[in-house]
Design an enzyme around this catalytic site. Sequence first.
Site, PDB file in Angstrom:
ATOM      1  N   ALA A 174     -29.758  18.617  16.108  1.00  0.00           N
ATOM      2  CA  ALA A 174     -28.745  19.679  16.163  1.00  0.00           C
ATOM      3  C   ALA A 174     -27.338  19.095  16.131  1.00  0.00           C
ATOM      4  O   ALA A 174     -26.445  19.633  15.459  1.00  0.00           O
ATOM      5  CB  ALA A 174     -28.950  20.516  17.417  1.00  0.00           C
ATOM      6  N   TYR A 175     -27.132  18.008  16.850  1.00  0.00           N
ATOM      7  CA  TYR A 175     -25.817  17.357  16.855  1.00  0.00           C
ATOM      8  C   TYR A 175     -25.464  16.840  15.462  1.00  0.00           C
ATOM      9  O   TYR A 175     -24.359  17.069  14.960  1.00  0.00           O
ATOM     10  CB  TYR A 175     -25.816  16.217  17.866  1.00  0.00           C
ATOM     11  CG  TYR A 175     -24.534  15.420  17.917  1.00  0.00           C
ATOM     12  CD1 TYR A 175     -23.361  15.995  18.402  1.00  0.00           C
ATOM     13  CD2 TYR A 175     -24.503  14.094  17.498  1.00  0.00           C
ATOM     14  CE1 TYR A 175     -22.180  15.269  18.457  1.00  0.00           C
ATOM     15  CE2 TYR A 175     -23.327  13.359  17.562  1.00  0.00           C
ATOM     16  CZ  TYR A 175     -22.161  13.952  18.037  1.00  0.00           C
ATOM     17  OH  TYR A 175     -20.998  13.227  18.082  1.00  0.00           O
ATOM     18  N   ALA A 176     -26.428  16.164  14.818  1.00  0.00           N
ATOM     19  CA  ALA A 176     -26.186  15.630  13.473  1.00  0.00           C
ATOM     20  C   ALA A 176     -25.905  16.760  12.488  1.00  0.00           C
ATOM     21  O   ALA A 176     -25.055  16.620  11.604  1.00  0.00           O
ATOM     22  CB  ALA A 176     -27.380  14.799  13.015  1.00  0.00           C
ATOM     23  N   SER A 218     -24.447  19.579  13.127  1.00  0.00           N
ATOM     24  CA  SER A 218     -23.076  20.061  13.328  1.00  0.00           C
ATOM     25  C   SER A 218     -22.064  19.103  12.708  1.00  0.00           C
ATOM     26  O   SER A 218     -21.054  19.530  12.137  1.00  0.00           O
ATOM     27  CB  SER A 218     -22.794  20.267  14.819  1.00  0.00           C
ATOM     28  OG  SER A 218     -22.659  19.040  15.518  1.00  0.00           O
ATOM     29  N   LYS A 219     -22.343  17.815  12.788  1.00  0.00           N
ATOM     30  CA  LYS A 219     -21.402  16.835  12.240  1.00  0.00           C
ATOM     31  C   LYS A 219     -21.519  16.713  10.716  1.00  0.00           C
ATOM     32  O   LYS A 219     -20.534  16.389  10.035  1.00  0.00           O
ATOM     33  CB  LYS A 219     -21.624  15.481  12.912  1.00  0.00           C
ATOM     34  CG  LYS A 219     -21.202  15.462  14.381  1.00  0.00           C
ATOM     35  CD  LYS A 219     -19.723  15.813  14.545  1.00  0.00           C
ATOM     36  CE  LYS A 219     -19.226  15.590  15.960  1.00  0.00           C
ATOM     37  NZ  LYS A 219     -17.769  15.867  16.084  1.00  0.00           N
TER      38      LYS A 219
END
Length: 250
Positions: free
Chosen positions: A158-160, A162-163
């Site tokens: 999920a973090y990747a 978003s980035k």
Amino acid sequence: MFNTTNDTNGLRVALVTGGSGGIGRAVVKKLSDAGFAVAVQYAGNKAKADTLVAEIVEKGGKAVSVGGDVADEQAMKAIFDTVEKEFGGIDVVVNTAGIMLLSPIAEINLDDLDKMHRTNIRGTFVVSKQAARRVRKGGAIINFSTSITRTQFPNYGAYAASKAAVESMTLILARELRGKDITVNAVAPGPTATPLFLDGKDEKLIDHLAKSVPLERLGQPEDIAETVAFLAGPARWVNGQIIFTNGGMA
């Protein structure tokens, strides 16, 4: 000291979101040392931002703290207004504000997904929208991604995601600003010794991540700040790029 500016008093001005801690703090100090007046944006910790501003002013620099949610368009518009009123304009905007909540994709709490998307994606859009309208000629917009978009570590899905969105908007904005003499790039750090990165990791995992880099150490916030300072100042021919500042991590 950088000296490319269009204002009358020779002062270059930078707004750094998430500027009170971790990489943001190192960026603020590096840009101040390079001669910028710096606006330190914070979301919740006014005391940390004010302390950093006081340190800069004590050394003879120019700085101000500005509070507000990066994902709130009216709050960010007010912050840009404040910085322009205080220093006369804005030359560089650095988006370090971000959050990281880790989980396997199959198990992620969708509220956590929404929190990251609100800060990391919407926040970058909101700040970039203002920056695209208000950064002065010869200026720079610098967003923040992560090397995880290439290394694909488990639990970072999920973090990747978003980035990866930040990377896409960065590349497109660089092309939308054709003819305005404003560069738009993103910095993608590797494992860096910040509270955000170290939180929840044991010594064995931290050592493993450090050894995964050819230089066999974690990055320091100052390593990332060096890249930001380059993009903010002399790097006028670097535009529409994602700069992986990660010690050679594959």
